[in-house]
Write a protein that holds these residues in place. Structure first.
Motif, short mmCIF file in Angstrom:
data_model
loop_
_atom_site.label_atom_id
_atom_site.label_comp_id
_atom_site.label_asym_id
_atom_site.label_seq_id
_atom_site.Cartn_x
_atom_site.Cartn_y
_atom_site.Cartn_z
N ASP A 177 -47.52 4.30 -44.87
CA ASP A 177 -47.87 3.51 -46.06
C ASP A 177 -47.11 2.18 -46.13
OD1 ASP A 177 -49.81 5.24 -47.00
OD2 ASP A 177 -48.44 6.31 -48.33
N LYS A 178 -45.94 2.10 -45.53
CA LYS A 178 -45.21 0.83 -45.50
C LYS A 178 -45.98 -0.23 -44.72
CE LYS A 178 -40.52 2.68 -45.71
NZ LYS A 178 -39.20 2.71 -45.04
N GLY A 179 -46.89 0.20 -43.87
CA GLY A 179 -47.65 -0.73 -43.04
C GLY A 179 -48.92 -1.25 -43.67
N ARG A 180 -49.30 -0.73 -44.84
CA ARG A 180 -50.53 -1.21 -45.51
C ARG A 180 -50.25 -2.57 -46.13
NH1 ARG A 180 -53.96 2.67 -44.88
NH2 ARG A 180 -53.25 4.82 -44.78
N HIS A 181 -51.19 -3.50 -45.97
CA HIS A 181 -50.90 -4.89 -46.28
C HIS A 181 -52.16 -5.65 -46.71
CE1 HIS A 181 -52.01 -4.32 -42.05
NE2 HIS A 181 -52.73 -5.40 -42.23
N ALA A 182 -51.94 -6.80 -47.32
CA ALA A 182 -53.00 -7.79 -47.54
C ALA A 182 -53.17 -8.54 -46.22
CB ALA A 182 -52.60 -8.75 -48.66
N ARG A 183 -54.35 -9.18 -46.04
CA ARG A 183 -54.58 -9.78 -44.72
C ARG A 183 -55.66 -10.85 -44.77
NH1 ARG A 183 -57.39 -6.35 -40.04
NH2 ARG A 183 -59.24 -7.36 -40.84
N SER A 184 -55.54 -11.80 -43.86
CA SER A 184 -56.59 -12.76 -43.55
C SER A 184 -56.84 -12.70 -42.06
CB SER A 184 -56.18 -14.18 -43.94
OG SER A 184 -55.93 -14.28 -45.31
N ALA A 185 -58.10 -12.88 -41.66
CA ALA A 185 -58.48 -12.92 -40.25
C ALA A 185 -59.43 -14.09 -40.08
CB ALA A 185 -59.14 -11.61 -39.83
N ASP A 214 -69.85 -19.00 -32.76
CA ASP A 214 -70.78 -17.97 -33.21
C ASP A 214 -70.16 -16.57 -33.27
OD1 ASP A 214 -70.57 -17.90 -30.44
OD2 ASP A 214 -72.64 -17.21 -30.16
N PHE A 215 -68.89 -16.43 -32.91
CA PHE A 215 -68.22 -15.13 -32.95
C PHE A 215 -67.84 -14.83 -34.39
CE2 PHE A 215 -64.48 -12.37 -32.71
CZ PHE A 215 -64.95 -11.37 -31.87
N GLY A 216 -68.19 -13.65 -34.88
CA GLY A 216 -67.91 -13.31 -36.27
C GLY A 216 -67.13 -12.03 -36.49
N ASP A 217 -66.55 -11.47 -35.43
CA ASP A 217 -65.84 -10.19 -35.55
C ASP A 217 -64.31 -10.37 -35.60
OD1 ASP A 217 -68.06 -8.54 -35.73
OD2 ASP A 217 -68.22 -8.32 -33.56
N GLN A 218 -63.84 -11.46 -36.18
CA GLN A 218 -62.39 -11.67 -36.28
C GLN A 218 -61.70 -10.49 -36.98
OE1 GLN A 218 -64.67 -14.05 -37.04
NE2 GLN A 218 -64.24 -15.64 -35.55
N PRO A 219 -62.27 -9.93 -38.07
CA PRO A 219 -61.60 -8.80 -38.70
C PRO A 219 -61.41 -7.61 -37.75
CG PRO A 219 -63.18 -9.74 -40.21
CD PRO A 219 -63.42 -10.40 -38.86
N ALA A 220 -62.41 -7.33 -36.90
CA ALA A 220 -62.29 -6.21 -35.95
C ALA A 220 -61.19 -6.48 -34.93
CB ALA A 220 -63.62 -5.97 -35.25
N VAL A 221 -61.02 -7.73 -34.55
CA VAL A 221 -59.94 -8.09 -33.62
C VAL A 221 -58.58 -7.87 -34.28
CG1 VAL A 221 -58.88 -10.00 -32.34
CG2 VAL A 221 -61.37 -9.69 -32.27
N ILE A 222 -58.40 -8.41 -35.47
CA ILE A 222 -57.11 -8.31 -36.16
C ILE A 222 -56.81 -6.88 -36.57
CG2 ILE A 222 -55.71 -9.19 -38.09
CD1 ILE A 222 -56.24 -11.19 -35.77
N ASN A 223 -57.84 -6.03 -36.63
CA ASN A 223 -57.59 -4.60 -36.87
C ASN A 223 -56.65 -4.01 -35.83
OD1 ASN A 223 -59.08 -4.29 -39.21
ND2 ASN A 223 -60.88 -3.44 -38.18
#
Length: 152
Positions: free
Chosen positions: A123-131, A102-111
């Motif tokens: 800017d070199k650190g900006r990226h595409a991502r999946s969480a 039931d946990f749905g905050d995976q994006p906040a964790v991977i942030n």
């Protein structure tokens, strides 16, 4: 500003790149891309274990993801023969969060990882991502993150 200088300003010293825990290599170079195997949440005190939604807060999970980011940069440096300045950009991160159904905050964790990459690399650190959620992760760690970097 160099990456090493920026890391020093942030109080971060890259550790030696962690050794693989099984039958795989920590990174593979293919052309101008460096594919880094999943780095588990660990710091100088050992593995950061827990399950989000059960015994870890989002803030604790984000701190675990930040620890993964440091390991990813250590692998990047090793994959660039010690010259992290060869980084062109972070292309993609894939983050796995050990979490309850039931946990749905995976994006906040991977942030925790994403924010650190931008803070350290600009800017070199900006990226595409999946969480994504995982029912469990190796050794009971909270987070595992893999990366693709473009290098010179």
């Amino acid at each position: 500003m160099s990456i090493e200088t920026r890391l020093a300003e942030l109080g971060v010293t890259l550790p030696d790149a962690p050794a693989p825990a099984a039958n795989y290599v920590p990174f593979v170079r293919s052309g101008n891309q460096l594919f880094v195997s999943g780095q588990i949440s660990a710091n100088a005190d050992g593995m950061i274990k827990g399950k989000l939604g059960e015994d870890m807060s989002v803030e604790d999970g984000a701190a675990a993801a930040r620890a993964c980011a440091v390991s990813l940069l250590a692998q990047l440096k090793a994959g660039c023969d010690g010259d992290i300045e060869r980084l062109v950009r972070v292309v993609k991160l894939v983050g796995f969060v050990n979490s309850t159904p039931d946990f749905g905050d995976q994006p906040a964790v991977i942030n925790g990882c994403s924010d650190f990459m931008v803070e350290a690399l600009g800017d070199k650190g900006r990226h595409a991502r999946s969480a994504v959620s995982a029912a469990s992760l190796p050794f009971g760690v909270a987070v595992e993150i893999e990366a693709i970097f473009e290098i010179e």
